[in-house]
Design a protein around this motif. Sequence first.
Motif, mmCIF file in Angstrom:
data_model
loop_
_atom_site.group_PDB
_atom_site.id
_atom_site.type_symbol
_atom_site.label_atom_id
_atom_site.label_comp_id
_atom_site.label_asym_id
_atom_site.label_seq_id
_atom_site.Cartn_x
_atom_site.Cartn_y
_atom_site.Cartn_z
ATOM 1 N N ASP A 40 0.717 -1.203 0.275
ATOM 2 C CA ASP A 40 -0.284 -0.155 -0.038
ATOM 3 C C ASP A 40 1.260 1.079 -0.267
ATOM 4 O O ASP A 40 0.653 2.351 -0.570
ATOM 5 C CB ASP A 40 -0.172 0.234 1.403
ATOM 6 N N GLU A 41 2.471 1.066 0.555
ATOM 7 C CA GLU A 41 2.746 2.262 0.916
ATOM 8 C C GLU A 41 4.321 2.454 -0.329
ATOM 9 O O GLU A 41 4.762 3.255 -1.183
ATOM 10 C CB GLU A 41 3.441 2.300 1.550
ATOM 11 N N GLY A 42 3.758 1.759 -1.439
ATOM 12 C CA GLY A 42 4.940 1.439 -2.671
ATOM 13 C C GLY A 42 5.646 1.197 -2.697
ATOM 14 O O GLY A 42 6.701 1.168 -3.369
ATOM 15 N N VAL A 43 6.014 0.155 -1.084
ATOM 16 C CA VAL A 43 7.362 0.030 -0.993
ATOM 17 C C VAL A 43 7.505 -1.544 -2.055
ATOM 18 O O VAL A 43 8.442 -2.145 -2.783
ATOM 19 C CB VAL A 43 7.902 -0.507 0.695
ATOM 20 N N LEU A 44 6.611 -2.378 -2.214
ATOM 21 C CA LEU A 44 6.713 -3.523 -2.801
ATOM 22 C C LEU A 44 5.093 -3.252 -4.020
ATOM 23 O O LEU A 44 4.890 -3.104 -3.868
ATOM 24 C CB LEU A 44 6.077 -4.756 -1.759
ATOM 25 N N ARG A 49 3.308 -8.853 -3.575
ATOM 26 C CA ARG A 49 3.725 -9.665 -2.130
ATOM 27 C C ARG A 49 2.996 -10.435 -2.150
ATOM 28 O O ARG A 49 4.228 -11.047 -1.049
ATOM 29 C CB ARG A 49 2.553 -8.428 -1.741
ATOM 30 N N ALA A 50 2.472 -11.684 -3.297
ATOM 31 C CA ALA A 50 2.642 -13.009 -2.830
ATOM 32 C C ALA A 50 3.543 -13.608 -2.543
ATOM 33 O O ALA A 50 4.686 -13.279 -3.431
ATOM 34 C CB ALA A 50 1.346 -13.552 -3.156
ATOM 35 N N GLU A 65 14.270 -4.564 -5.726
ATOM 36 C CA GLU A 65 13.161 -4.898 -4.506
ATOM 37 C C GLU A 65 13.477 -5.053 -3.108
ATOM 38 O O GLU A 65 13.013 -4.156 -2.442
ATOM 39 C CB GLU A 65 11.932 -5.905 -4.700
ATOM 40 N N PHE A 66 14.486 -5.892 -2.739
ATOM 41 C CA PHE A 66 15.171 -5.966 -2.235
ATOM 42 C C PHE A 66 15.817 -5.004 -1.123
ATOM 43 O O PHE A 66 15.527 -4.958 -0.055
ATOM 44 C CB PHE A 66 16.234 -7.099 -1.835
ATOM 45 N N GLN A 67 16.576 -3.757 -1.702
ATOM 46 C CA GLN A 67 16.787 -2.975 -1.051
ATOM 47 C C GLN A 67 15.202 -1.975 -0.577
ATOM 48 O O GLN A 67 16.022 -1.062 0.620
ATOM 49 C CB GLN A 67 18.072 -1.850 -2.055
ATOM 50 N N VAL A 71 15.225 -0.428 3.135
ATOM 51 C CA VAL A 71 15.684 1.013 2.977
ATOM 52 C C VAL A 71 13.968 0.997 4.220
ATOM 53 O O VAL A 71 13.940 1.755 5.232
ATOM 54 C CB VAL A 71 15.385 2.323 2.341
ATOM 55 N N HIS A 72 12.390 0.151 4.122
ATOM 56 C CA HIS A 72 12.379 1.150 4.560
ATOM 57 C C HIS A 72 12.006 0.676 5.984
ATOM 58 O O HIS A 72 11.290 0.879 6.636
ATOM 59 C CB HIS A 72 10.993 0.981 4.049
ATOM 60 N N LEU A 73 12.431 -0.522 6.399
ATOM 61 C CA LEU A 73 12.597 -0.935 7.994
ATOM 62 C C LEU A 73 13.531 -0.818 8.198
ATOM 63 O O LEU A 73 13.994 -0.703 9.676
ATOM 64 C CB LEU A 73 12.501 -2.789 7.049
ATOM 65 N N GLU A 74 14.453 0.433 7.329
ATOM 66 C CA GLU A 74 15.385 1.396 8.670
ATOM 67 C C GLU A 74 16.290 -0.467 8.570
ATOM 68 O O GLU A 74 17.200 0.178 10.121
ATOM 69 C CB GLU A 74 15.345 1.921 9.241
#
Length: 163
Positions: A40-44, A49-50, A65-67, A71-74
């Motif tokens: 929803d936040e555009g990270v994936l 997602r599945a 995708e991995f990066q 970054v999102h999860l800090e």
Amino acid sequence: MCKGTPEVLGVKAHSVNRMYAALIKEQMQLRHTSLRKMADEGVLKRSRRAGFFERLEAGSLTIDEFQRVLVHLEIDPIRAGLVLLCYNSASSYEDPCCETTALVAVALAARLPSELAACEGQFETIRQSLCETIAKKTSTAIAKHHMSLENRHNGGGFEHAYA
């Protein structure tokens, strides 16, 4: 550098991927987030997602995708590397020892080149035994600092005021 047959390298890579999957899952739980929320936040991408963790463990995520997830999860790459190489447990990422080790490693990496620039001659890698001696002295200094802080926190050091 990793050495070995393609099968050995594949086992090592799968082990790294599994550890990253465990680390990402744990950080998602600590941050109260989900794959759906990250989509929803555009990270994936929603379509990716599945099966995210299965693809992560299989090594089939894109680097981008991995990066984005890291970054999102800090997730600090130095601490993550320590988790993978030294601690062998995703939960150790939150351990103050892991965080302190990462901070010391970064500080050393930032300081050493300028120190060596002031030296004459060509720098050569030092022996492992000397590295272990330096690590022991550094960890002892950190432990003494911690004990001093704990002593002050618990009221130590003020005995003279009540004598």
